[in-house]
Design a protein around this motif. Sequence first.
Motif, short mmCIF file in Angstrom:
data_model
loop_
_atom_site.label_atom_id
_atom_site.label_comp_id
_atom_site.label_asym_id
_atom_site.label_seq_id
_atom_site.Cartn_x
_atom_site.Cartn_y
_atom_site.Cartn_z
N GLY A 153 -65.60 132.22 10.59
CA GLY A 153 -64.42 132.33 11.67
C GLY A 153 -64.73 132.19 13.08
N ARG A 154 -65.98 131.67 13.30
CA ARG A 154 -66.50 131.46 14.65
C ARG A 154 -65.90 130.11 15.27
N VAL A 155 -65.68 130.23 16.68
CA VAL A 155 -64.94 129.12 17.13
C VAL A 155 -65.59 129.01 18.50
N ARG A 156 -65.78 127.69 19.19
CA ARG A 156 -65.91 127.27 20.43
C ARG A 156 -64.77 126.78 20.86
N ALA A 157 -64.47 127.14 22.22
CA ALA A 157 -63.43 126.75 22.70
C ALA A 157 -63.51 126.48 24.29
N ARG A 158 -62.62 125.71 24.95
CA ARG A 158 -62.33 125.61 26.51
C ARG A 158 -61.00 125.34 26.49
N ALA A 159 -60.50 125.80 27.81
CA ALA A 159 -58.86 125.69 27.94
C ALA A 159 -58.86 125.01 29.38
N PHE A 160 -57.86 124.01 29.50
CA PHE A 160 -57.43 123.40 30.46
C PHE A 160 -56.15 123.49 30.95
N PRO A 161 -55.44 124.14 32.01
CA PRO A 161 -54.34 124.45 31.98
C PRO A 161 -53.30 123.13 32.29
N GLY A 162 -54.13 122.28 33.16
CA GLY A 162 -53.34 121.05 33.61
C GLY A 162 -52.00 121.24 34.47
N ARG A 163 -52.01 122.40 35.32
CA ARG A 163 -51.00 122.44 36.17
C ARG A 163 -51.09 122.20 37.42
N HIS A 182 -52.58 131.98 14.82
CA HIS A 182 -51.40 131.66 13.95
C HIS A 182 -51.50 130.44 13.17
N ARG A 183 -51.91 129.29 13.99
CA ARG A 183 -52.12 127.98 13.19
C ARG A 183 -52.99 128.07 11.79
N LEU A 184 -54.09 128.80 12.23
CA LEU A 184 -55.21 128.99 11.13
C LEU A 184 -55.25 129.90 10.14
N GLY A 185 -54.09 130.97 10.51
CA GLY A 185 -53.90 132.07 9.63
C GLY A 185 -54.95 133.08 8.99
N ARG A 186 -56.20 133.22 10.19
CA ARG A 186 -57.41 133.97 9.80
C ARG A 186 -57.71 134.51 11.02
N ALA A 187 -58.57 135.33 11.01
CA ALA A 187 -59.36 136.04 11.93
C ALA A 187 -60.17 135.34 12.60
N LEU A 188 -60.46 135.35 14.02
CA LEU A 188 -61.29 134.39 14.68
C LEU A 188 -62.43 135.18 15.67
N ALA A 201 -57.13 138.86 15.03
CA ALA A 201 -56.93 139.44 13.74
C ALA A 201 -55.35 139.32 13.38
N PRO A 202 -55.06 138.50 12.34
CA PRO A 202 -53.71 138.43 12.05
C PRO A 202 -53.19 139.64 10.99
N GLY A 203 -51.98 140.13 11.24
CA GLY A 203 -51.37 141.47 10.71
C GLY A 203 -50.49 140.75 9.58
N ALA A 204 -50.20 141.73 8.63
CA ALA A 204 -49.21 141.58 7.57
C ALA A 204 -47.88 141.25 8.01
N ASP A 205 -47.44 141.75 8.92
CA ASP A 205 -46.18 141.77 9.51
C ASP A 205 -45.89 140.60 10.61
N GLY A 206 -46.95 139.64 10.64
CA GLY A 206 -46.65 138.42 11.31
C GLY A 206 -47.02 138.41 12.98
N THR A 207 -47.59 139.80 13.16
CA THR A 207 -48.17 139.92 14.35
C THR A 207 -49.76 139.89 14.32
N ILE A 208 -50.35 139.53 15.59
CA ILE A 208 -51.68 139.27 15.70
C ILE A 208 -52.25 140.09 16.80
N ASP A 209 -53.56 140.68 16.31
CA ASP A 209 -54.02 141.37 17.23
C ASP A 209 -55.06 140.57 18.20
N ILE A 210 -55.17 140.70 19.48
CA ILE A 210 -56.14 139.98 20.20
C ILE A 210 -56.95 141.11 21.26
N GLY A 211 -58.47 140.91 21.00
CA GLY A 211 -59.23 142.24 21.73
C GLY A 211 -60.30 141.52 22.37
N GLY A 212 -60.84 142.10 23.54
CA GLY A 212 -62.01 141.86 24.21
C GLY A 212 -62.59 142.91 25.03
#
Length: 232
Positions: A153-163, A182-188, A201-212
């Motif tokens: 579940g390890r991902v490499r990413a970059r973000a470009f707001p384009g604003r 949400h799209r992948l349906g798994r912890a990342l 980490a996705p939860g059973a109730d449709g919520t997602i935990d985000i941590g850092g």
Amino acid sequence: MTTARIDIDVLRVFRGPGGAHGNTLGVVRDGALVPDRASRQALARQLGFSETVFVDDPERGVLDIFTPGLRLPFAGHPLVGAAWLLDVEVLELEVGDVFARDDGEFSWITARAEWAPPRTLRQYGSPAGIDALEVPPPGEWVYAWSWQDEAAGRVRARAFPGRGDGVDEDEATGAAALLLTHRLGRALNITQGRGSQILTAPGADGTIDIGGRVHLEEVRTVEFETVDVPAG
């Protein structure tokens, strides 16, 4: 216009394992000092952080979030940072209540994917392909990602707001990580930008935990000009 001085708590949110990197966040603890939306937008533009948070009620966790160019009803890294700084269990937003916790190393929020602004999630074939990307011209908001280790579940990413508001690349973006989870349906375990780390980490109730990891870098005093708003 009226010139004023104000203290800004400057945080680093989603720092890497060694404490480096992370996305800079400005927090105005006393939002009443910047009461109107036009002045808040002007201060956020002056500071130039990807987001600036104005705290309207520190006990209830009522916040107002701005990029240099617009107001946001929800954003990930400002909420993770503000929850850590204010030490609250709930943040009250227009979209709904965001629950927060801290496990000693990571600060977490629980949110829903439908609260996040739309993003284009664009998958690439390898981390090297992500590293080689150049900032695209203003237009769509792109979250470029690839698997580093799909099984883990390890991902490499970059973000470009384009604003076109001066933030060409966002170092760490909780809302985009929320959408990808949400799209992948798994912890990342996401490595974004120069080396920031976001856990989800996705939860059973449709919520997602985000941590850092969050760190207070400094308390900065700045001068700014309030925007005079006509009465009525």
